[in-house]
Design a protein around this motif. Structure first.
Motif, short mmCIF file in Angstrom:
data_model
loop_
_atom_site.label_atom_id
_atom_site.label_comp_id
_atom_site.label_asym_id
_atom_site.label_seq_id
_atom_site.Cartn_x
_atom_site.Cartn_y
_atom_site.Cartn_z
N GLN A 93 36.56 20.02 -37.86
CA GLN A 93 35.58 19.26 -38.64
C GLN A 93 34.75 20.24 -39.48
OE1 GLN A 93 32.91 16.83 -36.36
NE2 GLN A 93 31.84 16.03 -38.16
N GLU A 94 34.50 19.86 -40.75
CA GLU A 94 33.69 20.65 -41.66
C GLU A 94 32.44 19.87 -42.04
OE1 GLU A 94 35.94 21.86 -45.02
OE2 GLU A 94 37.27 23.19 -43.89
N VAL A 95 31.29 20.48 -41.86
CA VAL A 95 30.00 19.86 -42.17
C VAL A 95 29.18 20.85 -42.98
CG1 VAL A 95 27.94 18.75 -41.23
CG2 VAL A 95 30.11 18.60 -39.99
N ALA A 96 28.44 20.34 -43.95
CA ALA A 96 27.62 21.23 -44.78
C ALA A 96 26.37 21.67 -44.02
CB ALA A 96 27.23 20.55 -46.08
N ASP A 97 25.55 20.70 -43.57
CA ASP A 97 24.27 21.01 -42.93
C ASP A 97 24.15 20.23 -41.63
OD1 ASP A 97 23.27 22.56 -45.22
OD2 ASP A 97 23.25 20.61 -46.23
N VAL A 98 23.53 20.86 -40.63
CA VAL A 98 23.29 20.22 -39.33
C VAL A 98 21.85 20.52 -38.92
CG1 VAL A 98 23.94 20.08 -36.91
CG2 VAL A 98 25.71 20.42 -38.64
N LEU A 99 21.12 19.45 -38.53
CA LEU A 99 19.76 19.59 -38.02
C LEU A 99 19.68 18.83 -36.69
CD1 LEU A 99 16.75 20.34 -38.19
CD2 LEU A 99 16.41 18.26 -39.56
N VAL A 100 19.41 19.54 -35.60
CA VAL A 100 19.31 18.95 -34.28
C VAL A 100 17.94 19.30 -33.72
CG1 VAL A 100 20.28 18.83 -31.96
CG2 VAL A 100 21.80 19.15 -33.92
#
Length: 290
Positions: free
Chosen positions: A49-56
């Motif tokens: 899986q490719e994701v640009a931005d992640v905020l957790v």
């Protein structure tokens, strides 16, 4: 240049981080699209899986795929497996576990549990809130000055003459009136019967100060444009003058003194103007009756 852009992006992310925890939701917040993930629960980026931005926020994240822009985790741990790929990883308040083979372009980690970082975070948020509040208040003062000046544009000749004659007289008058008003408010506020009268007195005093501040802004704008060959509209001179005054009032420490100085002059010129108008009308009525 690239380092500067990185810090700008980090600042924007920190602002978002400070906002997300205050969003009222019943369950954990999760927002996903093809380019970003915002979550408050355990988050997994599987292999492939490719994701640009992640905020957790407030939970852990496990990355086996590709986060090719920014991964931000607040108050949670970051686990990067051997197949993980990430551009920038920011962990605030947790731990970063990086398996052999994982690839990260840049890693920023801070333990917010320490007093130092807690102070930095709280101080930064308070500074932003104070700055935003002052900005909103400054805009409101400028707009109020322009509106009041427009409403009184046909009656400002006498106040302008008062200010031209002596600003010191207006300031002294404003100081004496303010002291008298504060003393009366203190006496009235002692009893329940006098408390409503104290609020009425505060209301009229605030109106006098607001009108006076607008008159000073108009006078300051006319003074700044004194060399202009054309007559400028009242709203423009008030906008120019109030903008300069508000800018000076926002100077740390000195700004508060300048605001009190402008306020006292405003109260003084309004008092002299109203008192002179009342006496003039009283004399006219007396002459008519005679």
């Amino acid at each position: 240049m690239k380092h500067w852009l990185t810090w700008v992006v980090l600042i924007v992310i920190c602002v978002l981080v400070s906002v997300v925890p205050f969003i009222h939701v019943r369950n954990a917040l999760v927002a996903r699209d093809n380019h970003s993930i915002i979550s408050q629960q355990l988050t997994t980026i599987p292999k492939g899986q490719e994701v640009a931005d992640v905020l957790v926020v407030g939970n852990d994240v496990k990355v086996s795929g590709d986060v090719y822009e920014i991964l931000v985790v607040v108050n949670g741990n970051v686990q990067l497996t051997s197949t993980a790929r990430a551009g920038i990883v920011v962990d605030l308040g947790g731990a970063v576990h990086e398996a052999p083979g994982a690839h990260i372009n840049a890693l920023y980690h801070a333990a917010l549990s320490t007093p130092f970082w807690n102070g930095i975070f709280v101080g930064g948020v308070l500074a932003v809130l104070v700055w935003g509040g002052l900005l909103v208040l400054s805009i409101a003062v400028v707009l109020l000055s322009v509106v009041i000046t427009l409403g009184l544009r046909n009656h400002v000749t006498i106040p302008m003459r008062i200010l031209d004659r002596s600003i010191r007289k207006a300031g002294v008058t404003g100081f004496l009136v303010s002291v008298a008003v504060m003393a009366m408010i203190a006496l009235l506020a002692v009893t329940l019967i006098g408390l409503p009268l104290a609020f009425v007195l505060i209301f009229f005093y605030a109106i006098a100060g607001a009108i006076g501040f607008s008159l000073i802004s108009h006078w300051a704008g006319k003074w700044a444009l004194r060399n202009s060959v054309t007559e400028r509209p009242a709203w423009l001179t008030s906008l120019l003058g109030s903008s300069f005054m508000v800018a000076f009032c926002n100077i740390p420490f000195i700004g508060l003194l300048l605001f009190c100085f402008f306020w006292l002059i405003g109260v003084g010129v309004t008092t002299i103007w109203v008192w002179g108008t009342w006496r003039s009308r009283k004399n006219q009525r007396t002459g008519t009756e005679s």
